[in-house]
Design a protein around this motif. Sequence first.
Motif, mmCIF file in Angstrom:
data_model
loop_
_atom_site.group_PDB
_atom_site.id
_atom_site.type_symbol
_atom_site.label_atom_id
_atom_site.label_comp_id
_atom_site.label_asym_id
_atom_site.label_seq_id
_atom_site.Cartn_x
_atom_site.Cartn_y
_atom_site.Cartn_z
ATOM 1 N N LEU A 56 0.856 -1.181 0.000
ATOM 2 C CA LEU A 56 0.000 0.000 0.000
ATOM 3 C C LEU A 56 0.894 1.234 0.000
ATOM 4 N N THR A 57 0.555 2.236 -0.811
ATOM 5 C CA THR A 57 1.336 3.471 -0.859
ATOM 6 C C THR A 57 0.429 4.659 -0.539
ATOM 7 N N SER A 58 1.060 5.759 -0.128
ATOM 8 C CA SER A 58 0.278 6.951 0.174
ATOM 9 C C SER A 58 1.143 8.201 0.149
ATOM 10 N N HIS A 59 0.561 9.288 -0.357
ATOM 11 C CA HIS A 59 1.179 10.617 -0.280
ATOM 12 C C HIS A 59 0.811 11.304 1.033
ATOM 13 N N PHE A 60 -0.348 10.945 1.589
ATOM 14 C CA PHE A 60 -0.916 11.642 2.745
ATOM 15 C C PHE A 60 -1.199 10.666 3.883
ATOM 16 N N ASN A 61 -1.339 11.195 5.071
ATOM 17 C CA ASN A 61 -1.705 10.392 6.247
ATOM 18 C C ASN A 61 -0.818 9.161 6.412
ATOM 19 N N HIS A 62 0.494 9.348 6.265
ATOM 20 C CA HIS A 62 1.423 8.228 6.283
ATOM 21 C C HIS A 62 1.264 7.332 7.509
ATOM 22 N N GLU A 63 1.192 7.927 8.669
ATOM 23 C CA GLU A 63 1.134 7.126 9.899
ATOM 24 C C GLU A 63 -0.130 6.278 9.949
ATOM 25 N N LEU A 64 -1.262 6.862 9.584
ATOM 26 C CA LEU A 64 -2.530 6.131 9.588
ATOM 27 C C LEU A 64 -2.521 5.000 8.564
ATOM 28 N N VAL A 65 -2.073 5.299 7.355
ATOM 29 C CA VAL A 65 -2.058 4.286 6.298
ATOM 30 C C VAL A 65 -1.066 3.182 6.631
ATOM 31 N N GLU A 66 0.102 3.548 7.160
ATOM 32 C CA GLU A 66 1.084 2.533 7.541
ATOM 33 C C GLU A 66 0.544 1.636 8.652
ATOM 34 N N LYS A 67 -0.166 2.212 9.597
ATOM 35 C CA LYS A 67 -0.778 1.421 10.678
ATOM 36 C C LYS A 67 -1.792 0.434 10.105
ATOM 37 N N GLN A 68 -2.609 0.881 9.158
ATOM 38 C CA GLN A 68 -3.589 0.002 8.532
ATOM 39 C C GLN A 68 -2.901 -1.096 7.715
ATOM 40 N N ALA A 69 -1.810 -0.744 7.041
ATOM 41 C CA ALA A 69 -1.060 -1.733 6.263
ATOM 42 C C ALA A 69 -0.531 -2.838 7.178
ATOM 43 N N ARG A 70 0.027 -2.447 8.322
ATOM 44 C CA ARG A 70 0.521 -3.457 9.283
ATOM 45 C C ARG A 70 -0.627 -4.338 9.769
ATOM 46 N N LYS A 71 -1.753 -3.713 10.067
ATOM 47 C CA LYS A 71 -2.932 -4.449 10.542
ATOM 48 C C LYS A 71 -3.415 -5.462 9.495
ATOM 49 N N LEU A 72 -3.296 -5.094 8.218
ATOM 50 C CA LEU A 72 -3.718 -5.973 7.130
ATOM 51 C C LEU A 72 -2.614 -6.927 6.680
ATOM 52 N N ASN A 73 -1.449 -6.817 7.302
ATOM 53 C CA ASN A 73 -0.302 -7.665 6.969
ATOM 54 C C ASN A 73 0.143 -7.495 5.513
ATOM 55 N N VAL A 74 0.252 -6.210 5.106
ATOM 56 C CA VAL A 74 0.764 -5.886 3.784
ATOM 57 C C VAL A 74 1.887 -4.865 3.958
ATOM 58 N N GLY A 75 2.675 -4.686 2.913
ATOM 59 C CA GLY A 75 3.764 -3.726 2.956
ATOM 60 C C GLY A 75 3.263 -2.302 2.822
ATOM 61 N N PHE A 76 4.135 -1.341 3.104
ATOM 62 C CA PHE A 76 3.794 0.066 2.976
ATOM 63 C C PHE A 76 4.997 0.830 2.417
ATOM 64 N N LEU A 77 4.733 1.710 1.455
ATOM 65 C CA LEU A 77 5.746 2.616 0.932
ATOM 66 C C LEU A 77 5.193 4.025 0.955
ATOM 67 N N LYS A 78 5.981 4.937 1.486
ATOM 68 C CA LYS A 78 5.602 6.354 1.526
ATOM 69 C C LYS A 78 6.029 7.000 0.220
ATOM 70 N N LYS A 79 5.102 7.733 -0.409
ATOM 71 C CA LYS A 79 5.443 8.466 -1.629
ATOM 72 C C LYS A 79 5.899 9.863 -1.249
ATOM 73 N N PRO A 80 6.832 10.444 -1.959
ATOM 74 C CA PRO A 80 7.445 9.886 -3.151
ATOM 75 C C PRO A 80 8.432 8.758 -2.812
ATOM 76 N N ILE A 81 8.421 7.751 -3.634
ATOM 77 C CA ILE A 81 9.290 6.592 -3.436
ATOM 78 C C ILE A 81 10.668 6.931 -3.990
ATOM 79 N N LYS A 82 11.689 6.625 -3.221
ATOM 80 C CA LYS A 82 13.057 6.947 -3.656
ATOM 81 C C LYS A 82 13.795 5.712 -4.069
#
Length: 113
Positions: free
Chosen positions: A87-113
């Motif tokens: 799962l990726t996101s430009h906004f709300n990084h902490e919230l989206v990353e928390k949801q990604a962990r809960k769903l057992n999927v990866g997370f990348l913060k955009k912009p991706i380097k």
Amino acid sequence: MAQELFIQTGMKKILIVENKKSDQEMIRQHFQNSFSQFDAADSGENAFYLINKNDYDLIVISNDLPDLNGIWIVQHLKKRLETDIILTSHFNHELVEKQARKLNVGFLKKPIK
């Protein structure tokens, strides 16, 4: 770290679900050494269409789509697929990353380097 995992497991086909062409290209470049085939969808609806027609080794989904929430898409995909998802996101990084962990999927913060 996630990229190294995919190289080791030999995954080949990726679906990039991202409404911005520039972000699709950024993600493609990030994974170009690990994957040989790339498909792209610019909406959740197009993503479900492609997923129903193809098998993917990895699906990278933006949480910031115009039609469907990326977290909602992941929740539905996890019920029927065993494909790795990031799962990726430009906004709300902490919230989206928390949801990604809960769903057992990866997370990348955009912009991706």
